[in-house]
Motif scaffolding. Sequence first.
Motif, short mmCIF file in Angstrom:
data_model
loop_
_atom_site.label_atom_id
_atom_site.label_comp_id
_atom_site.label_asym_id
_atom_site.label_seq_id
_atom_site.Cartn_x
_atom_site.Cartn_y
_atom_site.Cartn_z
N GLU A 37 4.80 -3.16 12.20
CA GLU A 37 4.65 -1.95 11.39
C GLU A 37 6.03 -1.51 10.94
OE1 GLU A 37 3.31 1.18 9.38
OE2 GLU A 37 1.99 -0.25 10.34
N ARG A 38 6.20 -1.29 9.65
CA ARG A 38 7.50 -0.91 9.12
C ARG A 38 7.60 0.59 8.89
NH1 ARG A 38 7.20 -6.07 5.96
NH2 ARG A 38 8.59 -7.42 7.12
N GLY A 39 6.65 1.37 9.41
CA GLY A 39 6.65 2.81 9.21
C GLY A 39 7.84 3.49 9.87
N GLN A 40 8.25 4.55 9.27
CA GLN A 40 9.34 5.34 9.82
C GLN A 40 8.83 6.17 10.99
OE1 GLN A 40 12.52 5.34 8.68
NE2 GLN A 40 11.99 3.74 7.22
N ALA A 41 9.76 6.62 11.83
CA ALA A 41 9.40 7.43 12.99
C ALA A 41 8.68 8.70 12.56
CB ALA A 41 10.64 7.76 13.80
N GLU A 42 9.15 9.33 11.51
CA GLU A 42 8.53 10.58 11.05
C GLU A 42 7.10 10.35 10.56
OE1 GLU A 42 7.75 14.37 10.56
OE2 GLU A 42 9.55 13.59 11.52
N THR A 43 6.86 9.24 9.89
CA THR A 43 5.51 8.91 9.43
C THR A 43 4.57 8.75 10.61
OG1 THR A 43 6.32 7.84 7.43
CG2 THR A 43 4.12 7.20 8.18
N LEU A 44 5.03 8.06 11.65
CA LEU A 44 4.20 7.86 12.83
C LEU A 44 3.94 9.17 13.56
CD1 LEU A 44 5.75 4.54 14.16
CD2 LEU A 44 3.67 4.84 12.80
N ALA A 83 -12.21 15.51 7.12
CA ALA A 83 -11.02 15.98 7.83
C ALA A 83 -10.05 16.68 6.89
CB ALA A 83 -10.32 14.80 8.51
N ASP A 84 -10.42 16.77 5.61
CA ASP A 84 -9.59 17.41 4.59
C ASP A 84 -8.20 16.79 4.52
OD1 ASP A 84 -9.16 19.21 2.51
OD2 ASP A 84 -8.33 20.73 3.85
N LEU A 85 -8.18 15.46 4.55
CA LEU A 85 -6.91 14.73 4.47
C LEU A 85 -6.61 14.38 3.02
CD1 LEU A 85 -7.26 12.20 7.43
CD2 LEU A 85 -5.76 14.19 7.34
N LYS A 86 -5.43 14.70 2.60
CA LYS A 86 -4.96 14.26 1.28
C LYS A 86 -4.62 12.77 1.41
CE LYS A 86 -2.98 18.75 0.20
NZ LYS A 86 -3.26 19.47 1.42
N PRO A 87 -4.56 12.05 0.29
CA PRO A 87 -4.29 10.60 0.37
C PRO A 87 -3.02 10.27 1.16
CG PRO A 87 -5.05 11.15 -1.82
CD PRO A 87 -4.88 12.45 -1.08
N ARG A 88 -1.96 11.04 0.98
CA ARG A 88 -0.73 10.77 1.74
C ARG A 88 -0.93 10.98 3.24
NH1 ARG A 88 4.88 13.07 -0.68
NH2 ARG A 88 5.86 11.13 -0.13
N GLU A 89 -1.68 12.00 3.58
CA GLU A 89 -1.96 12.27 4.99
C GLU A 89 -2.83 11.17 5.58
OE1 GLU A 89 -1.88 17.14 5.11
OE2 GLU A 89 -3.70 16.14 4.40
N GLU A 90 -3.81 10.75 4.82
CA GLU A 90 -4.68 9.65 5.26
C GLU A 90 -3.85 8.40 5.55
OE1 GLU A 90 -8.27 6.87 3.50
OE2 GLU A 90 -7.91 8.82 2.58
N ALA A 91 -2.90 8.10 4.68
CA ALA A 91 -2.04 6.93 4.86
C ALA A 91 -1.20 7.06 6.13
CB ALA A 91 -1.15 6.75 3.64
N LYS A 92 -0.75 8.26 6.44
CA LYS A 92 0.05 8.47 7.65
C LYS A 92 -0.80 8.28 8.90
CE LYS A 92 3.46 11.46 5.53
NZ LYS A 92 4.05 12.80 5.49
N VAL A 93 -2.02 8.77 8.88
CA VAL A 93 -2.93 8.59 10.01
C VAL A 93 -3.20 7.10 10.22
CG1 VAL A 93 -5.26 9.02 10.90
CG2 VAL A 93 -3.99 10.87 9.82
N VAL A 94 -3.46 6.40 9.14
CA VAL A 94 -3.71 4.96 9.23
C VAL A 94 -2.48 4.24 9.77
CG1 VAL A 94 -4.15 2.86 7.89
CG2 VAL A 94 -5.53 4.91 7.50
N SER A 95 -1.30 4.59 9.29
CA SER A 95 -0.06 3.97 9.78
C SER A 95 0.08 4.16 11.28
CB SER A 95 1.17 4.55 9.08
OG SER A 95 1.19 4.17 7.75
N TYR A 96 -0.18 5.37 11.73
CA TYR A 96 -0.09 5.66 13.17
C TYR A 96 -1.10 4.82 13.95
CZ TYR A 96 -1.14 7.90 17.57
OH TYR A 96 -1.42 8.12 18.90
N LEU A 97 -2.37 4.84 13.53
CA LEU A 97 -3.41 4.14 14.28
C LEU A 97 -3.20 2.63 14.29
CD1 LEU A 97 -6.46 6.25 13.08
CD2 LEU A 97 -5.47 6.22 15.38
#
Length: 105
Positions: A37-44, A83-97
């Motif tokens: 996973e190449r996500g940043q710490a803040e994204t996770l 869950a009222d997630l905006k697309p960017r928020e959804e992407a962050k949740v997916v990155s974390y999971l």
Amino acid sequence: MKLRYLRLLLVALLAGCQATPNHAPPVTVAEAAGAGERGQAETLREGRRLFVSRCVDCHVLPVVARYPAEAWPHLVAKMAARADLKPREEAKVVSYLVALRKTQK
């Protein structure tokens, strides 16, 4: 007698609340990198925060290891509107999971 049952119920409820963080442990950048996973710490961190705060509005937090990493994007997409997630928020949740799932054995 009733007071005794109320105390037992309170203890059981509090014990259940303590178990929630175990379903959403933090993922370090090093662990995420090791999992591909190449996500940043803040994204996770933000993905975890959203997962914990939004998903519990409808249900208890799922055990992440229950589903393969490939399943999480579809599962989150199905529930994002509720869950009222905006697309960017959804992407962050997916990155974390996905990152968390890849670090679990």
